[in-house]
Design a protein around this motif. Structure first.
Motif, short mmCIF file in Angstrom:
data_model
loop_
_atom_site.label_atom_id
_atom_site.label_comp_id
_atom_site.label_asym_id
_atom_site.label_seq_id
_atom_site.Cartn_x
_atom_site.Cartn_y
_atom_site.Cartn_z
N SER A 183 0.83 -1.20 0.00
CA SER A 183 0.00 0.00 0.00
C SER A 183 0.87 1.26 0.00
O SER A 183 1.73 1.43 0.86
N GLY A 184 0.63 2.12 -0.97
CA GLY A 184 1.38 3.37 -1.05
C GLY A 184 2.65 3.23 -1.88
O GLY A 184 3.29 4.22 -2.21
N THR A 185 3.01 1.98 -2.20
CA THR A 185 4.24 1.75 -2.96
C THR A 185 3.92 1.26 -4.38
O THR A 185 4.43 1.82 -5.35
MG MG Z 1 3.03 1.51 2.62
#
Ligand code: MG
Ligand code: MG
Lengths: 256, 281
Positions: free
Chosen positions: A13-15
């Protein structure tokens, strides 16, 4: 000359994605990284979502990721439970409980706490507390203070883990990032050592700080929860700061 | 003889080496054990209280009881054979109410319904502070969230707690006390709770004042007898009151290895403590 890179740990998540959106270029970049032949594992802190649910989401948005490559804080807790042959009382949401399928939970001798609003009531907390007082270990998926839900901010597992720690004088074993044991476990699965491994993630503290602390090279990506200057707030600067996952992969390819 | 009690040659326990003038007694776990049917008297405690009073000692009952009014507690103890009056009891709800009124706050009350009576008539609309007590079944996730949001929305969050105890004994079970829930809110909001009951120094100093003992006068001594190593013994000792732990109520043998609090003495129960006081003081 630095050790040859043999393994890459990747945050999710977020990457490479944010909920159901792919971070642009990530699907291609992951393919490219696979073609180099380095060992790959995905390491993520989840508390609500089982690995199955997570994998379905990733597959649906176009990623080619296999179950055995994903290492979540929930599966870390599961491994710990299996390894020590614990029979846990599970304070977990119903989806997260899927990761504990088949575990013997009769006459519990351990307590596992995730994000579980339905379990954070007086009766359940008392039950957990009495087990801890009898010497059972306390395993926390993580210690987040609060999270955002539909109607505003709400208490996370952290306050309740803290409550149980205080009541019983038992210190929780926190699994998941940034615990060294979490990274170490993923490494042993890949058959890599710290010096020959890279961690790519958007969380300066939990991904990069945690990895660098045990000698893994941290690649901080400027996506997801990244905020300007995050790299300067770390004790030790990241090995690399990259615009996004695709840029990180590009740089890694030059190091192989 | 109780193991662990350090005694001098004549049998006098060290906590009675200097004369004691005031006696503070915890209630739950010392006079009686709470639980289902109004609880049960701890054997010898009714007589022990009578003997102390008959000998002319100034006695105050120091409790963090917040699940009934003081009069309610007097009645409950009366049914168990104790003869107490409300004026001899110090409990946190009346103290909390006074603080809230003085500071003109509107509380979010997370306390037991029976304790709510002490707050009758207070304005609780749009709360701007939290008072947390022994809410038991009312410690639900949503109620905790309610408290959390009041604190989060406040520029200068005020969190008051009737106590900071970790757990207590109810019937044959140990149950979570207020401390863990207070700790949870402290952790979530980065605030420090203001404890209004034991082990707060303000509580013990108020108790001494009530029996006209000046904390500055070191020649006038008091003892606190309780079953809670931290709240009773540690709290009292921090105010230069001697702390004696009874091996009744929530006492556990592990308490004797407590990392920070060392009681001035141990006794098997209140009756044993009173016998020693009457013999050696
Ligand atoms: Mg993350
Ligand atoms: Mg007590």
């Amino acid at each position: 000359m630095a050790a040859k890179i043999r393994g890459v740990l990747i945050d999710l998540s977020g990457t490479i994605h944010i909920e159901n959106t792919v971070i642009p270029g990530s699907i291609q970049a992951l393919k490219r990284l696979r073609q180099t032949g380095v060992a790959i594992r995905f390491v993520t802190n989840t508390t609500k979502e089982s690995k199955d649910t997570l994998l379905k989401r990733l597959t649906n948005i176009g990623f080619d990721i296999k179950a055995e490559e994903v290492f979540t804080s929930l599966t870390a807790a599961r491994r710990l439970v299996d390894h020590r042959q614990l029979r846990p009382l599970l304070l977990l949401g119903s989806d997260a409980q899927q990761d504990f399928k088949g575990v013997d939970v009769s006459s519990p001798n351990a307590v596992v706490v995730g994000l579980a609003p339905d379990c954070f009531d007086y009766e359940m907390l008392n039950k957990a507390f009495r087990l801890l007082l009898d010497g059972c270990p306390l395993i926390a998926i993580h210690k987040v203070r609060y999270y955002k839900r539909g109607d505003g901010l709400a208490l996370g597992p952290g306050p309740f883990v803290t409550a149980l720690e205080f009541a019983s004088d038992v210190k929780a074993e926190v699994v998941g990032k940034p615990q060294p044991s979490f990274f170490a476990h993923a490494l042993s699965e890949m058959g890599c050592d710290m010096q020959s491994t890279i961690m790519i993630g958007d969380d300066a503290r939990d991904d990069i700080g945690g990895a660098e602390a045990i000698g893994i090279k941290g690649f901080l990506v400027q996506t997801g929860k990244y905020r300007d200057g995050d790299e300067n707030r770390l004790e030790k600067p990241p090995f690399a700061v990259c615009r996004d996952f695709a840029a990180a992969v590009e740089q890694i390819c030059t190091m192989l | 003889m109780a193991a662990g009690t350090i005694r001098e040659e004549d049998g006098r326990p060290t906590w009675l080496c200097r004369k004691i003038h005031g006696i503070l007694l915890d209630i739950s776990g010392v006079l009686y054990n709470s639980g289902g049917d109004g609880g049960s008297t701890i054997p010898g405690s009714v007589e022990a209280v009578e003997k102390l009073k008959a000998a002319g000692y100034k006695v105050r009952f120091c409790t963090n009881e917040d699940q009934c009014t003081r009069q309610g507690l007097v009645d409950k103890l009366g049914n168990l054979g104790f003869n107490l009056s409300a004026s001899e009891i110090l409990s946190p709800c009346p103290i909390g109410r006074k603080l809230i009124e003085e500071r003109k706050l509107r509380p979010y009350l997370l306390i037991h319904p029976s304790g709510l009576l002490e707050f009758n008539g207070l304005d609780c609309n749009e709360p701007n502070c939290v008072l947390i007590g022994g809410a038991e079944e009312l410690f639900t996730y949503e109620n905790m969230n309610g408290a959390f949001r009041v604190l989060l929305d406040s520029d200068d969050p005020v969190l008051m707690a009737t106590g900071y105890g970790r757990y207590y004994k109810s019937g044959s079970d140990l149950k979570l006390d207020i401390g863990p829930f207070t700790k949870a809110l402290e952790f979530a909001c980065d605030v420090k709770a203001e404890i209004i009951g034991k082990p707060a120094a303000s509580f013990f100093l108020g108790a001494l004042e009530d029996i006209n003992i000046s904390p500055e006068d070191v020649s006038i001594e008091a003892v606190m007898i309780g079953d809670d190593i931290v709240s009773d013994v540690g709290g009292a000792q921090a105010c230069n009151i001697r702390g004696v732990q009874v091996r009744t109520g929530k006492f556990r043998t592990q308490d004797e290895k407590h990392p920070t609090v060392k009681p001035d003495g141990y006794v098997d129960n209140l009756a044993a403590a009173v016998d020693l006081i009457l013999k050696y003081n």
